[in-house]
Design an enzyme around this catalytic site. Structure first.
Site, PDB file in Angstrom:
ATOM      1  CG  HIS A   1      -0.246   7.104   0.874  1.00  0.00           C
ATOM      2  ND1 HIS A   1      -1.359   7.894   0.948  1.00  0.00           N
ATOM      3  CD2 HIS A   1      -0.575   5.942   1.484  1.00  0.00           C
ATOM      4  CE1 HIS A   1      -2.316   7.250   1.588  1.00  0.00           C
ATOM      5  NE2 HIS A   1      -1.879   6.059   1.937  1.00  0.00           N
TER       6      HIS A   1
ATOM      7  CB  CYS B   1      -3.428   8.994   6.995  1.00  0.00           C
ATOM      8  SG  CYS B   1      -3.851   8.374   8.640  1.00  0.00           S
TER       9      CYS B   1
ATOM     10  CG  HIS C   1      -1.741   1.106   1.534  1.00  0.00           C
ATOM     11  ND1 HIS C   1      -3.118   1.047   1.388  1.00  0.00           N
ATOM     12  CD2 HIS C   1      -1.477   2.357   1.978  1.00  0.00           C
ATOM     13  CE1 HIS C   1      -3.645   2.222   1.729  1.00  0.00           C
ATOM     14  NE2 HIS C   1      -2.669   3.040   2.093  1.00  0.00           N
TER      15      HIS C   1
HETATM   16  N1  COA Z   1     -16.687   2.299  15.766  1.00  0.00           N
HETATM   17  C1  COA Z   1     -17.552   3.182  16.301  1.00  0.00           C
HETATM   18  N2  COA Z   1     -17.445   3.650  17.555  1.00  0.00           N
HETATM   19  C2  COA Z   1     -16.439   3.184  18.302  1.00  0.00           C
HETATM   20  C3  COA Z   1     -15.524   2.251  17.816  1.00  0.00           C
HETATM   21  C4  COA Z   1     -15.667   1.814  16.497  1.00  0.00           C
HETATM   22  N3  COA Z   1     -14.819   0.936  15.941  1.00  0.00           N
HETATM   23  N4  COA Z   1     -14.634   1.975  18.798  1.00  0.00           N
HETATM   24  C5  COA Z   1     -14.973   2.700  19.870  1.00  0.00           C
HETATM   25  N5  COA Z   1     -16.075   3.434  19.569  1.00  0.00           N
HETATM   26  C6  COA Z   1     -16.786   4.384  20.443  1.00  0.00           C
HETATM   27  C7  COA Z   1     -17.046   3.826  21.824  1.00  0.00           C
HETATM   28  O1  COA Z   1     -18.237   3.070  21.831  1.00  0.00           O
HETATM   29  C8  COA Z   1     -17.163   5.082  22.632  1.00  0.00           C
HETATM   30  O2  COA Z   1     -18.427   5.680  22.385  1.00  0.00           O
HETATM   31  P1  COA Z   1     -19.158   6.610  23.493  1.00  0.00           P
HETATM   32  O3  COA Z   1     -18.270   7.813  23.647  1.00  0.00           O
HETATM   33  O4  COA Z   1     -20.461   6.929  22.836  1.00  0.00           O
HETATM   34  O5  COA Z   1     -19.238   5.748  24.693  1.00  0.00           O
HETATM   35  C9  COA Z   1     -16.130   5.993  22.004  1.00  0.00           C
HETATM   36  O6  COA Z   1     -15.952   5.513  20.668  1.00  0.00           O
HETATM   37  C10 COA Z   1     -14.800   5.973  22.739  1.00  0.00           C
HETATM   38  O7  COA Z   1     -14.368   4.633  22.875  1.00  0.00           O
HETATM   39  P2  COA Z   1     -12.860   4.258  23.225  1.00  0.00           P
HETATM   40  O8  COA Z   1     -12.716   2.775  23.225  1.00  0.00           O
HETATM   41  O9  COA Z   1     -12.436   5.009  24.449  1.00  0.00           O
HETATM   42  O10 COA Z   1     -12.126   4.764  21.928  1.00  0.00           O
HETATM   43  P3  COA Z   1     -11.128   5.974  21.780  1.00  0.00           P
HETATM   44  O11 COA Z   1     -11.787   7.262  22.104  1.00  0.00           O
HETATM   45  O12 COA Z   1      -9.862   5.620  22.435  1.00  0.00           O
HETATM   46  O13 COA Z   1     -10.934   5.937  20.192  1.00  0.00           O
HETATM   47  C11 COA Z   1     -10.872   4.639  18.165  1.00  0.00           C
HETATM   48  C12 COA Z   1     -10.349   4.807  19.585  1.00  0.00           C
HETATM   49  C13 COA Z   1     -10.058   3.531  17.525  1.00  0.00           C
HETATM   50  C14 COA Z   1     -12.326   4.238  18.205  1.00  0.00           C
HETATM   51  C15 COA Z   1     -10.738   5.965  17.396  1.00  0.00           C
HETATM   52  O14 COA Z   1      -9.482   6.522  17.628  1.00  0.00           O
HETATM   53  C16 COA Z   1     -10.917   5.757  15.922  1.00  0.00           C
HETATM   54  O15 COA Z   1     -12.001   5.437  15.453  1.00  0.00           O
HETATM   55  N6  COA Z   1      -9.884   5.961  15.127  1.00  0.00           N
HETATM   56  C17 COA Z   1      -9.966   5.826  13.689  1.00  0.00           C
HETATM   57  C18 COA Z   1      -8.636   5.607  13.126  1.00  0.00           C
HETATM   58  C19 COA Z   1      -8.681   5.619  11.628  1.00  0.00           C
HETATM   59  O16 COA Z   1      -9.658   5.334  10.978  1.00  0.00           O
HETATM   60  N7  COA Z   1      -7.548   5.999  11.066  1.00  0.00           N
HETATM   61  C20 COA Z   1      -7.398   6.086   9.649  1.00  0.00           C
HETATM   62  C21 COA Z   1      -7.079   4.805   9.038  1.00  0.00           C
HETATM   63  S1  COA Z   1      -5.408   4.309   9.134  1.00  0.00           S
HETATM   64 ZN    ZN Z   2      -3.109   4.803   3.087  1.00  0.00          ZN
END
Ligand code: COA
Ligand code: ZN
Length: 298
Positions: A206, A237, A204
């Protein structure tokens, strides 16, 4: 016999997640319909992530419920076990898990330490194997991290060895910020192909530093036959400062087919999808060969 190169189209996830303009679910659906008509064998539809972290991907469950009935592998990115479960509930049986090779990138991306991330990856892989879900494990920032700088090859190889024991359907080496060079790619991918064979490996890339296609070529030379690419080169990203778009699908198709590989992708349909994307984003998208390819197809 002609060799196949398998392309996973990631514009609807990696491409859209970083756009300041958030597309509606309907727009994302029409993009996926257009991409599904290109003949691409694998299509990433979005991600099951926190909508607070990545609002661009909200509603991926709705999209999963309305996918065009085309015979291709639909997949979604999941950041954690909750995402894994949400994706399965939505009917997705092919997941991508993004595990970064460095401490800081995991903290910024999914708020976990490196060790916690690897353990989570192992848990997801074991559960997926038991439940018949195919998981592509991504090692993100495998060459350079936006927070920690260059990443050592031996560290990545150790992480791959560890993850491979949990039998991912594919292990994808990801140059998340587009900092790899062809020599580094050749070196790493040759070692991995020698160790594991090409079937379970993917890359993958970029195109941040204009080396995306050269890196695809280096990986091809090492024997890799599975690549991610993004229509129009859309991408970036949100958690990796400086990351630009993915290597453009149309450029990868052009490179591979001009060298005698088959991708199964129809260029005119792909350019139609890029035009639709430009329209929806409100800015022209397109790979490096866009002008030439458009003339060829006219
Ligand atoms: N999908 C939807 N909601 C999610 C989830 C998921 N996969 N994982 C956790 N949550 C929700 C929890 O239910 C919680 O909800 P609430 O506030 O309503 O209770 C909230 O998110 C916080 O949960 P927590 O486990 O403490 O997560 P966090 O705040 O530490 O966040 C991630 C961690 C992974 C959920 C968040 O950072 C994220 O979604 N990152 C995306 C990364 C991404 O896509 N990067 C680009 C690609 S490389
Ligand atoms: Zn990428």
């Amino acid at each position: 016999m002609t060799q196949q190169v398998v392309i996973k189209e990631v514009a609807a996830r990696d491409g859209l997640q970083a756009q300041p303009k958030h597309l509606t679910v309907e727009q994302r659906m029409s993009l996926l319909v257009a991409l599904a008509q290109t003949g691409v064998p694998e299509l990433e539809i979005g991600s099951f992530v926190s909508p607070k972290a990545v609002p661009q991907m909200a509603g991926t469950d709705e999209i999963a419920a309305n996918l065009p009935p085309v015979d291709l592998a639909y997949s979604a990115l999941v950041p954690n076990m909750k995402g894994y479960e949400l994706a399965v509930q939505a009917g997705i049986r092919s997941h991508a898990i993004a595990l970064a090779a460095t401490e800081e990138m995991n903290q910024n991306n999914i708020r976990k330490s490196l060790e916690e991330t690897l353990v989570m990856g192992e848990d997801i892989l074991d559960r997926a194997a038991a439940e018949g879900v195919a998981v592509h494990a991504y090692l993100a920032v495998a060459f350079e991290c936006p927070y920690e700088g260059p990443v050592s090859e031996s560290l990545v190889l150790e992480q791959v060895d560890r993850l491979m024991q949990h039998k991912p359907a594919r292990l994808v080496i990801a140059d998340t910020i587009g900092a790899a060079n062809p020599a580094a790619v050749q070196s790493m991918m040759q070692k991995l192909v020698d160790r594991y064979g090409p079937d379970q490996l993917g890359c993958h890339f970029h195109d941040t530093r204009a080396m995306g296609l050269a890196n695809v070529y280096a990986a091809l030379q090492a024997g890799v036959r599975q690549f991610d690419a993004s229509a129009g080169g859309l991408g970036g990203c949100p958690f990796a400062p400086g990351a630009k778009g993915n290597v453009a699908t149309e450029d990868v198709v052009m490179l591979c087919e001009s060298m005698g590989y088959e991708t199964g992708i129809a260029m005119p349909n792909l350019l139609d999808a890029v035009a639709l994307l430009s329209d929806m984003i409100g800015a022209p998208q397109g790979g490096r060969a866009h002008t030439w390819l458009t003339k060829q197809c006219a």
